[in-house]
Scaffold this motif. Structure first.
Motif, PDB file in Angstrom:
ATOM      1  N   TRP A   1       0.825  -1.214   0.000  1.00 10.31           N
ATOM      2  CA  TRP A   1       0.000   0.000   0.000  1.00 10.31           C
ATOM      3  C   TRP A   1       0.859   1.265   0.000  1.00 10.31           C
ATOM      4  O   TRP A   1       0.376   2.355  -0.318  1.00 10.31           O
ATOM      5  CB  TRP A   1      -0.907   0.026   1.231  1.00 10.31           C
ATOM      6  N   LEU A   2       2.140   1.159   0.366  1.00 12.95           N
ATOM      7  CA  LEU A   2       3.026   2.325   0.411  1.00 12.95           C
ATOM      8  C   LEU A   2       3.951   2.386  -0.803  1.00 12.95           C
ATOM      9  O   LEU A   2       4.900   3.155  -0.826  1.00 12.95           O
ATOM     10  CB  LEU A   2       3.854   2.306   1.703  1.00 12.95           C
ATOM     11  N   GLN A   3       3.649   1.603  -1.829  1.00 15.37           N
ATOM     12  CA  GLN A   3       4.457   1.564  -3.047  1.00 15.37           C
ATOM     13  C   GLN A   3       3.905   2.485  -4.139  1.00 15.37           C
ATOM     14  O   GLN A   3       4.439   2.523  -5.235  1.00 15.37           O
ATOM     15  CB  GLN A   3       4.514   0.133  -3.602  1.00 15.37           C
ATOM     16  N   ASP A   4       2.838   3.222  -3.837  1.00 14.11           N
ATOM     17  CA  ASP A   4       2.153   4.006  -4.862  1.00 14.11           C
ATOM     18  C   ASP A   4       1.903   5.417  -4.349  1.00 14.11           C
ATOM     19  O   ASP A   4       1.199   5.605  -3.360  1.00 14.11           O
ATOM     20  CB  ASP A   4       0.834   3.323  -5.221  1.00 14.11           C
ATOM     21  N   SER A   5       2.451   6.410  -5.014  1.00  4.49           N
ATOM     22  CA  SER A   5       2.270   7.803  -4.584  1.00  4.49           C
ATOM     23  C   SER A   5       0.874   8.323  -4.887  1.00  4.49           C
ATOM     24  O   SER A   5       0.487   9.375  -4.370  1.00  4.49           O
ATOM     25  CB  SER A   5       3.319   8.710  -5.244  1.00  4.49           C
ATOM     26  N   ASP A   6       0.092   7.629  -5.709  1.00  2.26           N
ATOM     27  CA  ASP A   6      -1.275   8.060  -5.994  1.00  2.26           C
ATOM     28  C   ASP A   6      -2.232   7.719  -4.861  1.00  2.26           C
ATOM     29  O   ASP A   6      -3.307   8.299  -4.766  1.00  2.26           O
ATOM     30  CB  ASP A   6      -1.784   7.441  -7.292  1.00  2.26           C
ATOM     31  N   LEU A   7      -1.851   6.776  -4.015  1.00  3.33           N
ATOM     32  CA  LEU A   7      -2.668   6.458  -2.851  1.00  3.33           C
ATOM     33  C   LEU A   7      -2.361   7.474  -1.753  1.00  3.33           C
ATOM     34  O   LEU A   7      -1.282   8.049  -1.722  1.00  3.33           O
ATOM     35  CB  LEU A   7      -2.372   5.033  -2.367  1.00  3.33           C
ATOM     36  N   ASP A   8      -3.295   7.685  -0.842  1.00  2.00           N
ATOM     37  CA  ASP A   8      -3.124   8.721   0.180  1.00  2.00           C
ATOM     38  C   ASP A   8      -2.440   8.241   1.455  1.00  2.00           C
ATOM     39  O   ASP A   8      -2.338   8.995   2.418  1.00  2.00           O
ATOM     40  CB  ASP A   8      -4.488   9.312   0.549  1.00  2.00           C
ATOM     41  N   PHE A   9      -1.977   6.999   1.500  1.00  4.57           N
ATOM     42  CA  PHE A   9      -1.420   6.469   2.737  1.00  4.57           C
ATOM     43  C   PHE A   9      -0.169   7.214   3.198  1.00  4.57           C
ATOM     44  O   PHE A   9      -0.030   7.549   4.370  1.00  4.57           O
ATOM     45  CB  PHE A   9      -1.118   4.971   2.606  1.00  4.57           C
ATOM     46  N   LEU A  10       0.775   7.475   2.306  1.00  2.00           N
ATOM     47  CA  LEU A  10       2.011   8.150   2.696  1.00  2.00           C
ATOM     48  C   LEU A  10       1.744   9.573   3.194  1.00  2.00           C
ATOM     49  O   LEU A  10       2.208   9.931   4.289  1.00  2.00           O
ATOM     50  CB  LEU A  10       3.025   8.130   1.555  1.00  2.00           C
ATOM     51  N   PRO A  11       0.995  10.401   2.455  1.00  3.97           N
ATOM     52  CA  PRO A  11       0.699  11.738   2.988  1.00  3.97           C
ATOM     53  C   PRO A  11      -0.073  11.683   4.309  1.00  3.97           C
ATOM     54  O   PRO A  11       0.169  12.499   5.204  1.00  3.97           O
ATOM     55  CB  PRO A  11      -0.139  12.394   1.882  1.00  3.97           C
ATOM     56  N   HIS A  12      -0.965  10.721   4.441  1.00  7.38           N
ATOM     57  CA  HIS A  12      -1.728  10.610   5.688  1.00  7.38           C
ATOM     58  C   HIS A  12      -0.814  10.283   6.868  1.00  7.38           C
ATOM     59  O   HIS A  12      -0.995  10.807   7.969  1.00  7.38           O
ATOM     60  CB  HIS A  12      -2.828   9.554   5.533  1.00  7.38           C
ATOM     61  N   LEU A  13       0.186   9.429   6.648  1.00  9.21           N
ATOM     62  CA  LEU A  13       1.133   9.093   7.715  1.00  9.21           C
ATOM     63  C   LEU A  13       1.906  10.316   8.198  1.00  9.21           C
ATOM     64  O   LEU A  13       2.339  10.367   9.347  1.00  9.21           O
ATOM     65  CB  LEU A  13       2.115   8.013   7.241  1.00  9.21           C
ATOM     66  N   LEU A  14       2.098  11.295   7.325  1.00 15.44           N
ATOM     67  CA  LEU A  14       2.841  12.506   7.689  1.00 15.44           C
ATOM     68  C   LEU A  14       2.022  13.480   8.525  1.00 15.44           C
ATOM     69  O   LEU A  14       2.569  14.432   9.070  1.00 15.44           O
ATOM     70  CB  LEU A  14       3.326  13.224   6.426  1.00 15.44           C
TER      71      LEU A  14
END
Length: 158
Positions: free
Chosen positions: A56-69
């Motif tokens: 789920w953290l392999q794709d910049s189009d998903l919102d998971f990484l920005p949400h973690l920040l």
């Protein structure tokens, strides 16, 4: 008293690179790997590394990484289903592997965010160096990678 199953980690260095060194035209996504050098318990390092390398953290189009920040200080979290959960507690973040009832890693939130930011930047660079040429049926001439102390680089194809 702190939960004895939660192991505190300190991050010493980070590297990010593709699993396949030179992707051809096999598909639009090429998994990468975040590698951490840390101080702490091996089981905690494993839990954190597995979480940060979740699909789920392999794709910049998903919102998971920005949400973690941008997690709320108390109880804000991200659930990656079978790949684990991260929950913030003040200046710390707890990593729960898969559906575990207790966390396996306790990491400084600022250090965790640094890894997440680098992962997001890496994905944007990969889009420029790999995905854009492939979308135009062009050959990939380089792959981005990151190493602490050296920053972002691109391996040029020989």
């Amino acid at each position: 008293m702190a939960n004895p199953t939660v192991w505190q980690l300190s991050l010493d260095s980070i590297s990010i690179s593709e699993i396949r060194r030179w992707p051809e035209r096999a598909g639009p996504h090429y998994p990468h790997r975040v590698i951490l050098k840390t101080r702490g318990q091996a089981c905690a390092v494993h839990a954190l590394t597995e979480f940060l390398n979740a699909s789920w953290l392999q794709d910049s189009d998903l919102d998971f990484l920005p949400h973690l920040l941008n997690l709320n200080r108390e109880g804000g979290g991200v659930n990656l289903r079978e790949e684990g959960t991260a929950v913030r507690h003040g200046e710390r973040i707890h990593i729960y592997p898969m559906a575990a009832p207790t966390p396996s890693a306790d990491v400084n939130y600022a250090e965790f965010c640094e890894v997440v930011r680098l992962n997001l930047l890496y994905l944007h660079l990969r889009r420029f160096w790999v995905d854009a040429p492939l979308s135009q049926a062009l050959e990939v001439w380089g792959l981005p990678y990151y190493e602490s102390g050296r920053g972002f680089r691109v391996r040029q194809r020989g």
